[in-house]
Design an enzyme around this catalytic site. Sequence first.
Site, PDB file in Angstrom:
ATOM      1  N   GLY A   1       0.766  -1.351  -0.107  1.00  0.00           N
ATOM      2  CA  GLY A   1      -0.059   0.007  -0.085  1.00  0.00           C
ATOM      3  C   GLY A   1       0.950   1.274  -0.025  1.00  0.00           C
ATOM      4  O   GLY A   1       2.000   1.276  -0.453  1.00  0.00           O
TER       5      GLY A   1
ATOM      6  N   ASP B   1       2.485   2.550   2.408  1.00  0.00           N
ATOM      7  CA  ASP B   1       3.613   2.408   3.159  1.00  0.00           C
ATOM      8  C   ASP B   1       4.858   2.065   2.043  1.00  0.00           C
ATOM      9  O   ASP B   1       5.995   2.530   1.844  1.00  0.00           O
ATOM     10  CB  ASP B   1       3.388   1.246   4.102  1.00  0.00           C
ATOM     11  CG  ASP B   1       4.369   1.344   5.094  1.00  0.00           C
ATOM     12  OD1 ASP B   1       5.488   2.266   5.389  1.00  0.00           O
ATOM     13  OD2 ASP B   1       4.478   0.409   6.197  1.00  0.00           O
TER      14      ASP B   1
ATOM     15  N   GLY C   1      -7.144   0.722   3.520  1.00  0.00           N
ATOM     16  CA  GLY C   1      -6.735  -0.259   2.560  1.00  0.00           C
ATOM     17  C   GLY C   1      -6.701  -1.521   3.351  1.00  0.00           C
ATOM     18  O   GLY C   1      -7.648  -2.285   3.728  1.00  0.00           O
TER      19      GLY C   1
HETATM   20  P1  ADP Z   1      -3.565   0.585   6.043  1.00  0.00           P
HETATM   21  O1  ADP Z   1      -2.977  -0.600   6.290  1.00  0.00           O
HETATM   22  O2  ADP Z   1      -3.528   1.531   7.030  1.00  0.00           O
HETATM   23  O3  ADP Z   1      -5.024   0.401   5.517  1.00  0.00           O
HETATM   24  P2  ADP Z   1      -2.963   0.941   3.010  1.00  0.00           P
HETATM   25  O4  ADP Z   1      -1.796   1.188   2.673  1.00  0.00           O
HETATM   26  O5  ADP Z   1      -3.200  -0.633   2.739  1.00  0.00           O
HETATM   27  O6  ADP Z   1      -2.990   1.229   4.665  1.00  0.00           O
HETATM   28  O7  ADP Z   1      -4.133   1.993   2.535  1.00  0.00           O
HETATM   29  C1  ADP Z   1      -4.156   3.139   3.155  1.00  0.00           C
HETATM   30  C2  ADP Z   1      -4.921   3.981   1.993  1.00  0.00           C
HETATM   31  O8  ADP Z   1      -3.802   4.453   1.393  1.00  0.00           O
HETATM   32  C3  ADP Z   1      -5.883   3.276   0.944  1.00  0.00           C
HETATM   33  O9  ADP Z   1      -6.837   4.110   0.799  1.00  0.00           O
HETATM   34  C4  ADP Z   1      -5.054   3.208  -0.234  1.00  0.00           C
HETATM   35  O10 ADP Z   1      -5.737   3.346  -1.356  1.00  0.00           O
HETATM   36  C5  ADP Z   1      -3.942   4.380  -0.175  1.00  0.00           C
HETATM   37  N1  ADP Z   1      -2.861   4.327  -0.903  1.00  0.00           N
HETATM   38  C6  ADP Z   1      -2.067   3.193  -1.542  1.00  0.00           C
HETATM   39  N2  ADP Z   1      -0.995   3.677  -2.339  1.00  0.00           N
HETATM   40  C7  ADP Z   1      -0.972   5.031  -1.889  1.00  0.00           C
HETATM   41  C8  ADP Z   1      -0.176   6.132  -2.575  1.00  0.00           C
HETATM   42  N3  ADP Z   1       0.815   5.944  -3.409  1.00  0.00           N
HETATM   43  N4  ADP Z   1      -0.517   7.265  -2.482  1.00  0.00           N
HETATM   44  C9  ADP Z   1      -1.611   7.804  -1.688  1.00  0.00           C
HETATM   45  N5  ADP Z   1      -2.479   6.672  -0.894  1.00  0.00           N
HETATM   46  C10 ADP Z   1      -2.146   5.571  -1.343  1.00  0.00           C
END
Ligand code: ADP
Length: 179
Positions: free
Chosen positions: A37, A39, A128
């Site tokens: 995601g 991160d 996410g």
């Molecule tokens: P969590 O484990 O806290 O749910 P995720 O990374 O899986 O974290 O998702 C958190 C949000 O970040 C989701 O809404 C996802 O669509 C979004 N996301 C994923 N990649 C990016 C990016 N490059 N920039 C911004 N948001 C993103």
Amino acid sequence: MSVSYINKITITKGDITRENVDAIVNAANSGLRGGGGVDGAIHSAGGPKILEECMVIISKIGRLETGEAVITSAGNLKAKYVIHTVGPIWHGGDKNEETLLANAYRNSLKLASENKIKTIAFSNISTGVYGFPKKLASKIAFNTVIESLKNYEAIEKVKFVCFDDYNYKLYVNLLNDVI
Ligand code: ADP
């Protein structure tokens, strides 16, 4: 709700790693090890320096508790800092998830203020892999940020950077409802 705080909020759709702000907020995990995601996107675009700093932090604190936040530099990114916060995993709503999500936003802003950060971009924390319902999460994020900004007058701009259309629509509707 004070208009002056609303004027500090912007909503965009896209990749948070491209944001030209003082700090971007990462939806991290408690080990700060990077992952998928947003991160994963931040660590791969920012380079290894961010993870090195995360590991130094973990060697001191063990783990980052849910709702807490820490700060590192931002490696190769345009931003100066990455604030890493851990949102709650959604377990159905009776495990204090709403408070913990609010804490993640609140503590990120507090840390931003302590580091003289004026412009900050948030990802949609927990929505996410962690499975937090997006509509509820957007309301908590939006309301918590507006409330917290009263305490941090020096913060000039808060961006909610939405990655998917649904989150983007939710935040645009929230903003339209209050202006
Ligand atoms: P969590 O484990 O806290 O749910 P995720 O990374 O899986 O974290 O998702 C958190 C949000 O970040 C989701 O809404 C996802 O669509 C979004 N996301 C994923 N990649 C990016 C990016 N490059 N920039 C911004 N948001 C993103």
